[in-house]
Scaffold this motif. Structure first.
Motif, short mmCIF file in Angstrom:
data_model
loop_
_atom_site.label_atom_id
_atom_site.label_comp_id
_atom_site.label_asym_id
_atom_site.label_seq_id
_atom_site.Cartn_x
_atom_site.Cartn_y
_atom_site.Cartn_z
N UNK A 53 97.64 65.70 86.16
CA UNK A 53 96.79 66.40 87.12
C UNK A 53 96.73 65.65 88.45
N UNK A 54 96.67 64.31 88.41
CA UNK A 54 96.65 63.52 89.65
C UNK A 54 98.00 63.62 90.37
N UNK A 55 99.08 63.62 89.60
CA UNK A 55 100.41 63.75 90.20
C UNK A 55 100.55 65.10 90.91
N UNK A 56 100.13 66.18 90.24
CA UNK A 56 100.22 67.51 90.84
C UNK A 56 99.37 67.62 92.09
N UNK A 57 98.18 67.02 92.06
CA UNK A 57 97.32 67.03 93.24
C UNK A 57 97.99 66.30 94.41
N UNK A 58 98.56 65.15 94.13
CA UNK A 58 99.25 64.36 95.17
C UNK A 58 100.48 65.12 95.69
N UNK A 59 101.23 65.72 94.79
CA UNK A 59 102.43 66.48 95.16
C UNK A 59 102.06 67.64 96.08
N UNK A 60 101.07 68.43 95.68
CA UNK A 60 100.63 69.56 96.51
C UNK A 60 100.12 69.08 97.86
N UNK A 61 99.39 67.98 97.86
CA UNK A 61 98.88 67.44 99.12
C UNK A 61 100.04 67.07 100.04
N UNK A 62 101.04 66.38 99.52
CA UNK A 62 102.16 65.94 100.34
C UNK A 62 102.98 67.13 100.84
N UNK A 63 103.04 68.21 100.07
CA UNK A 63 103.78 69.40 100.50
C UNK A 63 103.00 70.21 101.53
N UNK A 64 101.69 70.22 101.42
CA UNK A 64 100.87 71.08 102.27
C UNK A 64 100.27 70.37 103.47
N UNK A 65 99.80 69.13 103.29
CA UNK A 65 99.09 68.44 104.37
C UNK A 65 99.33 66.94 104.29
#
Length: 166
Positions: A53-65
Motif C-alpha cells: 500500500x505504501x509503494x502504490x501510494x508513492x508510485x501514484x504520487x510520483x506519477x501524478x505530482x
C-alpha cells in the motif's frame, strides 16, 4: 519493474523524467500495465521492501505530482506557450494494485564483441542490451531483424550461401 493493475484501462504509455531516474507506465492489456522505474540502488531497495500500500501510494504520487522530486529539465509554467497551457494533457492512470512481485536488476549497457560468425548472427538482446527506456531495446532488435532479413534475401537472390560470414 512489475505489472500493476490500474483503475481504468489505458492504451497510452507515460513516462516521467524524475531527478532520481525515469519512471514509465507501459500499457499491457485491459487494466494492466508494466512499470519500469529506474532508481538509485538504495532507493530501489527501499521501494522493494516497502509494504504494497505504501509503494502504490508513492508510485501514484510520483506519477501524478512529483513536486518533491523535480523532473530533470522541467520547463517552468511561466515560459510555456499559451496554447500548451490551455491543453488538457492526459494523466497516467491511477494504480490500484500489484499484478506481480516487484523485481529489480542493475542497469547495464553491453554489446557483443562479435555480432556474426559462420552460420550465426546475434540480434536483439543477445547482441546488445540497453537501459529499458522508451522501448529502445525493442527498436534496436527490430532494426536487427530487418537488417539481417535484407542481407539474407540479397544473398539468396545472388545465389550465395546465406550462412556465409561475408
Amino acid at each position: 519493474v512489475c505489472t500493476v493493475e490500474t483503475l481504468q484501462p489505458s492504451e497510452t504509455a507515460f513516462q516521467r523524467f524524475l531527478k532520481t531516474g525515469p519512471l514509465a507506465v507501459l500499457p499491457l492489456w485491459g487494466n494492466y500495465s508494466s512499470i519500469v522505474w529506474s532508481l538509485p540502488t538504495q532507493m530501489c531497495k527501499e521501494m522493494q521492501e516497502m509494504p504494497e500500500d505504501a509503494f502504490l501510494e508513492r508510485l501514484n504520487h510520483m506519477l501524478r505530482d512529483p513536486s518533491d522530486a523535480p523532473a530533470v529539465g522541467r520547463v517552468p509554467d511561466k515560459i510555456l506557450p499559451r496554447d500548451l497551457k490551455s491543453r488538457n494533457f492526459e494523466h497516467p492512470p491511477l494504480i490500484s494494485g500489484l499484478g506481480t512481485k516487484r523485481f529489480a536488476f542493475p542497469l547495464v549497457l553491453s554489446h557483443a564483441e562479435n555480432l556474426a560468425s559462420h552460420r550465426l548472427a546475434l540480434i536483439g538482446d543477445a547482441a546488445h542490451r540497453v537501459h529499458p527506456l522508451a522501448g529502445q531495446g525493442l527498436n534496436l532488435g527490430m532494426t536487427d531483424v530487418a537488417y539481417l532479413a535484407n542481407v539474407i534475401l540479397k544473398a539468396k537472390r545472388e545465389g550465395q550461401d546465406i550462412g556465409n560470414l561475408d
